[in-house]
Enzyme design. Sequence first.
Site, PDB file in Angstrom:
ATOM      1  N   GLY A  12     -69.303  -4.895  39.738  1.00 12.72           N
ATOM      2  CA  GLY A  12     -70.038  -5.073  39.961  1.00 12.72           C
ATOM      3  C   GLY A  12     -70.215  -5.655  40.957  1.00 12.72           C
ATOM      4  O   GLY A  12     -69.327  -5.390  42.006  1.00 12.72           O
ATOM      5  N   ARG A  22     -70.294   1.771  54.814  1.00 12.99           N
ATOM      6  CA  ARG A  22     -71.268   2.694  56.469  1.00 12.99           C
ATOM      7  C   ARG A  22     -69.642   2.302  57.030  1.00 12.99           C
ATOM      8  O   ARG A  22     -69.546   3.838  57.342  1.00 12.99           O
ATOM      9  CB  ARG A  22     -71.659   0.847  56.426  1.00 12.99           C
ATOM     10  CG  ARG A  22     -72.016   1.628  58.362  1.00 12.99           C
ATOM     11  CD  ARG A  22     -72.720  -0.232  58.452  1.00 12.99           C
ATOM     12  NE  ARG A  22     -73.155   0.036  59.532  1.00 12.99           N
ATOM     13  CZ  ARG A  22     -72.452  -0.352  60.874  1.00 12.99           C
ATOM     14  NH1 ARG A  22     -71.561  -1.085  60.617  1.00 12.99           N
ATOM     15  NH2 ARG A  22     -72.293  -0.502  61.925  1.00 12.99           N
ATOM     16  N   VAL A  25     -67.888   5.264  55.976  1.00 13.03           N
ATOM     17  CA  VAL A  25     -69.095   7.037  56.199  1.00 13.03           C
ATOM     18  C   VAL A  25     -68.598   7.397  57.619  1.00 13.03           C
ATOM     19  O   VAL A  25     -68.116   8.859  57.711  1.00 13.03           O
ATOM     20  CB  VAL A  25     -70.146   6.628  55.857  1.00 13.03           C
ATOM     21  CG1 VAL A  25     -70.932   8.291  56.657  1.00 13.03           C
ATOM     22  CG2 VAL A  25     -70.663   6.873  54.235  1.00 13.03           C
ATOM     23  N   ARG A  73     -71.675   0.524  35.469  1.00 14.33           N
ATOM     24  CA  ARG A  73     -70.902   0.401  34.114  1.00 14.33           C
ATOM     25  C   ARG A  73     -70.257   1.655  33.531  1.00 14.33           C
ATOM     26  O   ARG A  73     -71.698   2.182  33.139  1.00 14.33           O
ATOM     27  CB  ARG A  73     -70.595  -0.561  33.331  1.00 14.33           C
ATOM     28  CG  ARG A  73     -70.466  -1.867  34.686  1.00 14.33           C
ATOM     29  CD  ARG A  73     -69.946  -3.102  33.966  1.00 14.33           C
ATOM     30  NE  ARG A  73     -69.184  -4.189  34.690  1.00 14.33           N
ATOM     31  CZ  ARG A  73     -69.963  -4.641  35.008  1.00 14.33           C
ATOM     32  NH1 ARG A  73     -70.671  -5.305  35.115  1.00 14.33           N
ATOM     33  NH2 ARG A  73     -68.561  -5.628  36.212  1.00 14.33           N
ATOM     34  N   CYS A  74     -69.055   2.302  33.484  1.00 18.82           N
ATOM     35  CA  CYS A  74     -69.679   3.601  31.995  1.00 18.82           C
ATOM     36  C   CYS A  74     -68.395   3.416  31.838  1.00 18.82           C
ATOM     37  O   CYS A  74     -67.210   4.132  31.909  1.00 18.82           O
ATOM     38  CB  CYS A  74     -69.680   4.948  33.747  1.00 18.82           C
ATOM     39  SG  CYS A  74     -69.417   6.315  33.655  1.00 18.82           S
ATOM     40  N   GLY A 103     -63.898  -3.627  41.874  1.00 14.51           N
ATOM     41  CA  GLY A 103     -62.922  -4.135  41.029  1.00 14.51           C
ATOM     42  C   GLY A 103     -61.700  -4.260  40.907  1.00 14.51           C
ATOM     43  O   GLY A 103     -61.838  -2.644  40.484  1.00 14.51           O
ATOM     44  N   ASP A 104     -61.174  -4.937  39.697  1.00 13.95           N
ATOM     45  CA  ASP A 104     -60.189  -4.454  38.956  1.00 13.95           C
ATOM     46  C   ASP A 104     -60.178  -3.580  37.949  1.00 13.95           C
ATOM     47  O   ASP A 104     -59.864  -2.134  38.008  1.00 13.95           O
ATOM     48  CB  ASP A 104     -59.809  -5.866  37.776  1.00 13.95           C
ATOM     49  CG  ASP A 104     -58.058  -6.119  37.924  1.00 13.95           C
ATOM     50  OD1 ASP A 104     -57.672  -6.000  38.014  1.00 13.95           O
ATOM     51  OD2 ASP A 104     -58.226  -6.167  36.583  1.00 13.95           O
ATOM     52  N   THR A 127     -65.317  -7.792  45.169  1.00 12.02           N
ATOM     53  CA  THR A 127     -65.316  -8.407  44.035  1.00 12.02           C
ATOM     54  C   THR A 127     -65.595 -10.076  44.640  1.00 12.02           C
ATOM     55  O   THR A 127     -65.099  -9.862  45.968  1.00 12.02           O
ATOM     56  CB  THR A 127     -64.743  -8.216  42.562  1.00 12.02           C
ATOM     57  OG1 THR A 127     -64.726  -9.604  41.566  1.00 12.02           O
ATOM     58  CG2 THR A 127     -63.059  -8.637  43.353  1.00 12.02           C
ATOM     59  N   ASP A 129     -65.042 -12.261  42.863  1.00 13.83           N
ATOM     60  CA  ASP A 129     -63.930 -13.534  42.309  1.00 13.83           C
ATOM     61  C   ASP A 129     -62.514 -13.898  43.144  1.00 13.83           C
ATOM     62  O   ASP A 129     -61.467 -14.301  42.805  1.00 13.83           O
ATOM     63  CB  ASP A 129     -63.716 -12.666  41.295  1.00 13.83           C
ATOM     64  CG  ASP A 129     -64.881 -12.549  40.121  1.00 13.83           C
ATOM     65  OD1 ASP A 129     -65.496 -13.696  39.729  1.00 13.83           O
ATOM     66  OD2 ASP A 129     -64.757 -11.837  38.857  1.00 13.83           O
ATOM     67  N   ASP A 131     -59.998 -11.437  42.701  1.00 17.17           N
ATOM     68  CA  ASP A 131     -59.171 -11.602  41.678  1.00 17.17           C
ATOM     69  C   ASP A 131     -58.095 -10.371  41.750  1.00 17.17           C
ATOM     70  O   ASP A 131     -56.890  -9.642  41.680  1.00 17.17           O
ATOM     71  CB  ASP A 131     -58.920 -12.146  40.452  1.00 17.17           C
ATOM     72  CG  ASP A 131     -60.080 -10.639  40.264  1.00 17.17           C
ATOM     73  OD1 ASP A 131     -60.314  -9.705  41.003  1.00 17.17           O
ATOM     74  OD2 ASP A 131     -60.698 -11.118  39.035  1.00 17.17           O
ATOM     75  N   ARG A 173     -64.309 -15.325  35.162  1.00 13.51           N
ATOM     76  CA  ARG A 173     -64.367 -15.356  34.110  1.00 13.51           C
ATOM     77  C   ARG A 173     -62.546 -15.321  33.711  1.00 13.51           C
ATOM     78  O   ARG A 173     -62.007 -16.209  33.049  1.00 13.51           O
ATOM     79  CB  ARG A 173     -65.006 -13.467  33.126  1.00 13.51           C
ATOM     80  CG  ARG A 173     -65.668 -14.179  32.494  1.00 13.51           C
ATOM     81  CD  ARG A 173     -66.409 -13.058  31.382  1.00 13.51           C
ATOM     82  NE  ARG A 173     -66.067 -11.739  32.277  1.00 13.51           N
ATOM     83  CZ  ARG A 173     -67.541 -11.438  32.726  1.00 13.51           C
ATOM     84  NH1 ARG A 173     -68.679 -12.212  32.177  1.00 13.51           N
ATOM     85  NH2 ARG A 173     -68.024  -9.935  33.322  1.00 13.51           N
ATOM     86  N   LYS A 215     -68.511 -46.288  42.155  1.00 14.26           N
ATOM     87  CA  LYS A 215     -68.869 -44.687  42.734  1.00 14.26           C
ATOM     88  C   LYS A 215     -70.038 -43.951  42.404  1.00 14.26           C
ATOM     89  O   LYS A 215     -71.307 -44.256  41.450  1.00 14.26           O
ATOM     90  CB  LYS A 215     -67.996 -44.128  41.795  1.00 14.26           C
ATOM     91  CG  LYS A 215     -67.027 -42.512  42.822  1.00 14.26           C
ATOM     92  CD  LYS A 215     -66.419 -41.811  42.230  1.00 14.26           C
ATOM     93  CE  LYS A 215     -66.484 -39.670  42.374  1.00 14.26           C
ATOM     94  NZ  LYS A 215     -66.202 -39.927  44.197  1.00 14.26           N
ATOM     95  N   GLU A 224     -66.494 -20.432  34.332  1.00 15.03           N
ATOM     96  CA  GLU A 224     -66.921 -19.505  33.237  1.00 15.03           C
ATOM     97  C   GLU A 224     -66.096 -19.520  32.546  1.00 15.03           C
ATOM     98  O   GLU A 224     -66.192 -19.892  31.236  1.00 15.03           O
ATOM     99  CB  GLU A 224     -68.050 -18.931  33.633  1.00 15.03           C
ATOM    100  CG  GLU A 224     -67.259 -17.552  33.694  1.00 15.03           C
ATOM    101  CD  GLU A 224     -68.046 -15.709  34.478  1.00 15.03           C
ATOM    102  OE1 GLU A 224     -69.260 -16.095  33.402  1.00 15.03           O
ATOM    103  OE2 GLU A 224     -68.179 -15.729  35.243  1.00 15.03           O
TER     104      GLU A 224
HETATM  105  P1  ADP Z   1     -65.130  -4.324  37.661  1.00 11.14           P
HETATM  106  O1  ADP Z   1     -65.066  -2.658  39.243  1.00 11.14           O
HETATM  107  O2  ADP Z   1     -66.460  -4.797  39.243  1.00 11.14           O
HETATM  108  O3  ADP Z   1     -63.817  -4.765  37.566  1.00 11.14           O
HETATM  109  P2  ADP Z   1     -65.415  -2.926  35.494  1.00 11.14           P
HETATM  110  O4  ADP Z   1     -64.241  -3.855  34.809  1.00 11.14           O
HETATM  111  O5  ADP Z   1     -67.412  -2.976  34.805  1.00 11.14           O
HETATM  112  O6  ADP Z   1     -65.854  -4.072  36.952  1.00 11.14           O
HETATM  113  O7  ADP Z   1     -64.914  -1.613  35.659  1.00 11.14           O
HETATM  114  C1  ADP Z   1     -66.179  -1.178  36.723  1.00 11.14           C
HETATM  115  C2  ADP Z   1     -65.555   0.389  35.694  1.00 11.14           C
HETATM  116  O8  ADP Z   1     -64.571   1.391  36.000  1.00 11.14           O
HETATM  117  C3  ADP Z   1     -65.945   0.343  34.513  1.00 11.14           C
HETATM  118  O9  ADP Z   1     -67.348   0.626  33.793  1.00 11.14           O
HETATM  119  C4  ADP Z   1     -65.779   1.775  33.541  1.00 11.14           C
HETATM  120  O10 ADP Z   1     -66.200   3.000  33.767  1.00 11.14           O
HETATM  121  C5  ADP Z   1     -64.351   1.855  34.877  1.00 11.14           C
HETATM  122  N1  ADP Z   1     -63.416   1.356  34.164  1.00 11.14           N
HETATM  123  C6  ADP Z   1     -63.419  -0.286  33.929  1.00 11.14           C
HETATM  124  N2  ADP Z   1     -61.871  -0.235  32.961  1.00 11.14           N
HETATM  125  C7  ADP Z   1     -61.253   0.968  32.814  1.00 11.14           C
HETATM  126  C8  ADP Z   1     -59.890   1.605  32.485  1.00 11.14           C
HETATM  127  N3  ADP Z   1     -59.153   0.714  31.602  1.00 11.14           N
HETATM  128  N4  ADP Z   1     -59.639   3.108  32.356  1.00 11.14           N
HETATM  129  C9  ADP Z   1     -61.166   3.501  32.906  1.00 11.14           C
HETATM  130  N5  ADP Z   1     -61.867   3.086  33.464  1.00 11.14           N
HETATM  131  C10 ADP Z   1     -62.246   2.406  33.600  1.00 11.14           C
END
Ligand code: ADP
Length: 320
Positions: A12, A22, A25, A73-74, A103-104, A127, A129, A131, A173, A215, A224
């Site tokens: 995110g 920046r 780099v 996201r991948c 993020g996490d 992030t 959040d 968190d 979340r 009030k 959420e």
């Molecule tokens: P954020 O980094 O904001 O928490 P996501 O949880 O969607 O967002 O994670 C971003 C990307 O990090 C995922 O699309 C995936 O490519 C990779 N990723 C997330 N969790 C894992 C995991 N348990 N193992 C390997 N890659 C992960």
Amino acid sequence: MLKSIAVMTSGGDSPGMNAAARAVVRTALYEGVTVWGIHDGYHGLLEENMVKMESKDVGDIIQRGGTFLGTARCARWKTPEGRQLGYKHLIDRDIEGLCVIGGDGSLRGASLLSKETGIPIVGLPGTIDNDVWGSDYTIGCDTAANTIIDAINKLRDTASAHRRVIVLEVMGRNSGWLALISGISGGAEYILVPEAPYDLEAICEDMKKAYEKGKRYILVVVAEGAGSAKEVGDFIAERTQLETRISVLGHIQRGGSPTVIDRVRASQLGEQAALALISGLSNIVFGFSKGHVVSIDLHDSVNNKKKLDPDYLHLSKVLF
Ligand code: ADP
């Protein structure tokens, strides 16, 4: 000393990611190190979507929300084969270390890459959040909280004019930090977070009494993960018969020009990340604790869940 590093943003997006990238780099260039920018996170790494960066490539971005590198996201990154391919694409270009801003989930993906390949990794918590375990702060959380405050101020005006109950749903979340901090600073009467149980029936009884005493309005901020504004608002309207309106802020919370705090802190974190990577350090995340930059073990950071500060939770009850 590493001679070539890369930086990416992943997951995110959050305001301040640009300032962080920046700083990575420009610090690398200042140290005489080659630095690559990988577009669209792990997805871009698998697609070999990366370029060598010059100082001018990160000009005119510190004030922008989003991320000029793009993010994604991948699903393929969650497989060992995907990560091996990503590693190959790095070593094909003599890239010796990677900075992941995300993020996490992104940090978890980075942690696995370093475990499986040994390539030096430094993470930055990006992030809204707030968190990420081990850090009081994540890049973007301050801008998002300020966006919510702006909405709260406006909602209070209209709520007061009509003697309404307003239920505002904010992002979070799994984490109630944004709801809690914006609820406290926006003077919300009730703040509902996933980390703490709440009794909506009891809250409704309190609300009715408060209105009987004169009030004019009540503001409820709900993360959420603690329930939707619709569910909470419908329940309140039915139980109290008070005029209730809901508002869902959604992706507005992710955007916008970063605040001073997010720009400065993201820049500090980016500088430290680049210096650490260049000096050969690995498996760390840089964050803030008590106003200072700290390094956190990457594996600890992804394997522990950050708790909401109990002092803030207490304060939110005291100030009601
Ligand atoms: P954020 O980094 O904001 O928490 P996501 O949880 O969607 O967002 O994670 C971003 C990307 O990090 C995922 O699309 C995936 O490519 C990779 N990723 C997330 N969790 C894992 C995991 N348990 N193992 C390997 N890659 C992960």
